[in-house]
Design a protein around this motif. Structure first.
Motif: not given
Length: 254
Positions: A68-92
């Motif tokens: 939700d933080m990332l979605l909120s930040r994208a209200d203002a301008r384009p967002v880029f982030f890099k992350d590790m896939a194992y951080y978000v599995l299986p949630h995403i």
């Protein structure tokens, strides 16, 4: 729903992802975040204690709150982030609305080099944290959910031709060229301070360093020297090498 794009580069540790993130930051046209989902993996779920991690007070820690933080930040301008896939599995993979909201890309590096580099900084690194199996699972999950294959780049190609490889990735993402992004003149990003011990030379570099003669053999020698006292590293390599090869076979060319 926010109107600006959210672009993510899914990486594995020690894959040159921070240097690639620096290029994206130097573009100057995106709001950039550094591995926001590590807070869910290491702080909220407490999968293990991550060394060299100075937890920032006030940063959201649950997957849903980080999303939700990332979605909120994208209200203002384009967002880029890099992350590790194992951080978000299986949630995403269960969060199809967010999965489809993102513009995805993947970065891989030869695990002989990345495993040795990780083990040098954290001798307790786990098999999951090597990260390539999770990348393959996420890549396949994105393709199944969206019907599209995300672009893949390799760290070795980046070092040979950063402008060509990033140019190909930017075209795949629908971004304009940005030649100025390859000469790093700005200050070190403030949010890198939370994991300063992981960044080594990239914090002081002014650009991508090309591959040196004999470097590949030195990487092999370094891996074998570490595996002599940490034999689990051979098991990690055997486990993740097929996933690396499969992802690398999809890579973009400059």
């Amino acid at each position: 729903m926010a109107t600006h794009p959210i672009i993510v580069l899914w990486s594995h540790p020690r894959s040159m992802s921070t240097a690639t993130e620096r290029i994206m930051r130097e573009r100057g046209d995106m709001d950039c975040a550094h591995e926001p989902f590590m807070y869910d993996y290491y702080v909220h779920r407490k999968r293990r204690v991550m060394p060299h991690f100075d937890v920032q007070e006030g940063h959201p820690t649950r997957y849903e709150d980080i999303r939700d933080m990332l979605l909120s930040r994208a209200d203002a301008r384009p967002v880029f982030f890099k992350d590790m896939a194992y951080y978000v599995l299986p949630h995403i993979l269960e969060d199809t609305a967010f999965l489809n909201r993102l513009t995805h890309g993947f970065l891989v590096r030869d695990p002989v080099a990345s495993i040795a580099s990780y083990h040098r900084l954290d001798p307790e690194v786990t098999d999951e944290e090597i990260g390539l199996e999770a990348q393959r699972q996420l890549y396949d999950g994105i393709k199944a959910a969206t019907g599209q294959a995300a672009p893949v780049i390799s760290a070795e190609d980046m070092r040979d031709d950063p402008r060509g490889v990033m140019g190909a990735l930017w075209r795949a993402w629908g971004l304009a060229p940005a030649d100025h992004a390859f000469d790093w003149q700005g200050d070190v990003p403030r949010d890198w301070g939370q994991v300063e011990g992981w960044h080594g030379d990239v914090s002081h570099a002014t650009g991508i360093r090309p591959i040196e003669e004999g470097e590949r053999q030195r990487q092999i020698d370094r891996f074998e020297a570490q595996a002599a006292t940490a034999p689990q590293l051979h098991g990690y390599l055997d486990h993740h090498l097929p996933h690396y090869r499969e992802l690398k076979s999809k890579k973009l060319t400059a």
